[in-house]
Enzyme design. Structure first.
Site, mmCIF file in Angstrom:
data_model
loop_
_atom_site.group_PDB
_atom_site.id
_atom_site.type_symbol
_atom_site.label_atom_id
_atom_site.label_comp_id
_atom_site.label_asym_id
_atom_site.label_seq_id
_atom_site.Cartn_x
_atom_site.Cartn_y
_atom_site.Cartn_z
ATOM 1 C CD GLN A 141 -3.080 2.856 6.954
ATOM 2 O OE1 GLN A 141 -3.644 3.297 7.956
ATOM 3 N NE2 GLN A 141 -3.707 2.730 5.797
ATOM 4 N NE ARG B 260 -6.326 0.988 -1.558
ATOM 5 C CZ ARG B 260 -5.447 1.402 -0.638
ATOM 6 N NH1 ARG B 260 -4.313 0.753 -0.492
ATOM 7 N NH2 ARG B 260 -5.706 2.435 0.130
ATOM 8 C CG ASP C 192 -2.870 8.223 -1.105
ATOM 9 O OD1 ASP C 192 -2.896 8.836 -0.015
ATOM 10 O OD2 ASP C 192 -2.479 7.058 -1.227
ATOM 11 N NE ARG D 55 0.222 1.294 3.368
ATOM 12 C CZ ARG D 55 1.162 2.168 3.555
ATOM 13 N NH1 ARG D 55 2.440 1.786 3.570
ATOM 14 N NH2 ARG D 55 0.915 3.450 3.724
ATOM 15 N N GLY D 56 0.266 2.408 -0.050
ATOM 16 C CA GLY D 56 1.050 3.633 -0.225
ATOM 17 C C GLY D 56 1.163 3.890 -1.723
ATOM 18 C CG ASN E 234 -2.000 11.898 2.925
ATOM 19 O OD1 ASN E 234 -1.501 10.990 2.259
ATOM 20 N ND2 ASN E 234 -1.643 12.127 4.165
ATOM 21 C CE LYS E 235 -4.957 5.960 4.549
ATOM 22 N NZ LYS E 235 -5.896 5.037 3.879
#
Ligand code: MRU
Length: 370
Positions: free
Chosen positions: A202, A90, A243, A53-54, A253-254
């Site tokens: 994370q 994703r 992202d 991921r990432g 982003n997250k």
């Protein structure tokens, strides 16, 4: 970066020169497990289940996933099928589509028998380019950290980060954490506040683990702590990853990043974003309106997984049976809240003009559907 003192990357070609090795990140921080991907479906599963991921690593894994697909079927149909299967794993990280497009472009005009080799060549380049880009982000961001260090009279620079944008999110070095590692290696005194980053943690699981493996001083905090720390002068700067960055500099982003940026603005804490150029999506402008936000399994929100005192990994429910839950994976921080974008070509303002001027070859991309 290092695992048990040994230099390690997140993705590699196995000695057979075709299957793909990865660190299974779903097992961290309690177990360090590597696994081997041999088929398109295994690669798609690894991305979807977040073994990898990432954003940058998703891109590299997708590139190798398409190589595995072509190994099995190098026809146009095989290419299309592999592309479509990987693309839907994703939705938010744009590096996924970018990497698939790169592989497709590298093989499309090749005769069938040359396609597999061409795909592996481009995938290896994508992985290597990621490392080189992140090293440059590290150098550019390190110069910023050094500026803060100069004002601290020998006290450590306190950097707050969210989620995991370290080397585990990339092929090596990371994006947001590349400046931290670079500064640390240069002997700059620093300390990282690590947001735990519910629901998948994370930060607590991955960022804390990789910083610890590398010996970087850090403290894990609950997601709601950052504002309090900023009010009390305990954060010198925030650096997060992303992202997807839009043409006008909005940063996806997250989930939770936006709230940290608001708190940073209110407390005059500089808020930076580390990003490699493949994360810029010049085909979108308004991030809030246009970027698809992944909605993930409700189980992630309703449960927590951890190690029991006798060493078992257990998942427990933390929400009452019957309560509704929602699990949005990402949010968008508007460009106006961002102090600067740390790119491989320098630290630039989060503006349309600066992005277009810094990456003119990418900015020429026409908006989708035009
Ligand atoms: O859902 P994930 O773990 O793939 O989320 C990606 C992230 O780790 C963060 O959003 C990160 O800051 C951007 S990727 C460098």
């Amino acid at each position: 970066m290092k695992v048990d003192g040994k230099l390690t990357r997140t993705i590699w070609l196995e000695p057979d020169t075709w299957s793909v090795g990865i660190i299974d990140q779903t097992q961290l921080p309690h177990r360090y497990v590597t696994t081997r991907l041999t088929t398109l479906d295994e690669a798609a599963h690894a991305i979807k289940s977040m073994q990898v991921r990432g954003a940058p690593l998703i891109g590299a894994a997708a590139a190798y996933g398409l190589c595995l697909a072509l190994r099995n079927d190098a026809s146009d149909q095989g290419l299309e099928n592999g592309y479509a299967t990987l693309l839907k794993t994703r939705p938010t990280a744009i590096n996924l589509k970018w990497a698939l497009d790169e592989i497709a472009a590298a093989v499309r005009n090749q005769p069938r028998e040359a396609r597999v080799a061409a795909a592996y060549r481009r995938a290896a380049e994508i992985a290597e380019e990621d490392v080189v880009i992140n090293q440059a982000i590290g150098r550019n961001g390190c110069a910023l950290i050094e500026k803060f260090a100069a004002r601290k009279n020998g006290a450590p620079v306190n950097v707050l980060t969210h989620c995991n944008a370290g080397w585990l999110a990339a092929v090596d070095w990371g994006t947001a954490l590349a400046p931290v590692y670079t500064a640390f290696e240069k002997g700059v005194k620093l300390h990282v506040w690590v947001d735990e980053t519910r629901p998948r943690n994370q930060g607590a699981a991955l960022t804390a683990w990789e910083l610890g493996q590398h010996g970087v001083p850090h403290t894990v905090i609950a997601d709601n702590t950052g504002g309090h720390l900023m009010q009390h002068g305990l954060v010198d700067m925030a650096i997060v990853g992303t992202d997807r960055v839009t043409a006008q500099g909005d940063v996806c982003n997250k989930i939770g990043t936006y709230l940290k940026a608001l708190a940073a603005k209110d407390n005059d804490v500089p808020f930076y974003v580390g990003l490699p150029s493949p994360t810029i999506d010049f085909s979108v402008v308004d991030g809030v309106a246009e970027i698809p936000i992944e909605e993930r399994s409700h189980d992630e929100q309703a449960t927590m997984t951890g190690r029991t005192s006798d060493g078992r990994i257990e998942t427990v429910r933390v929400v009452p049976d019957g309560s509704a839950v929602a699990n949005y994976g990402f949010d968008v921080t508007p460009a106006r809240l961002i102090s600067g974008l740390i790119t491989e070509r320098g630290v630039i303002p989060a503006t349309r003009a600066a992005l277009a001027e810094t990456f003119p070859e990418r900015a020429g991309v026409q908006p989708a559907g035009s």
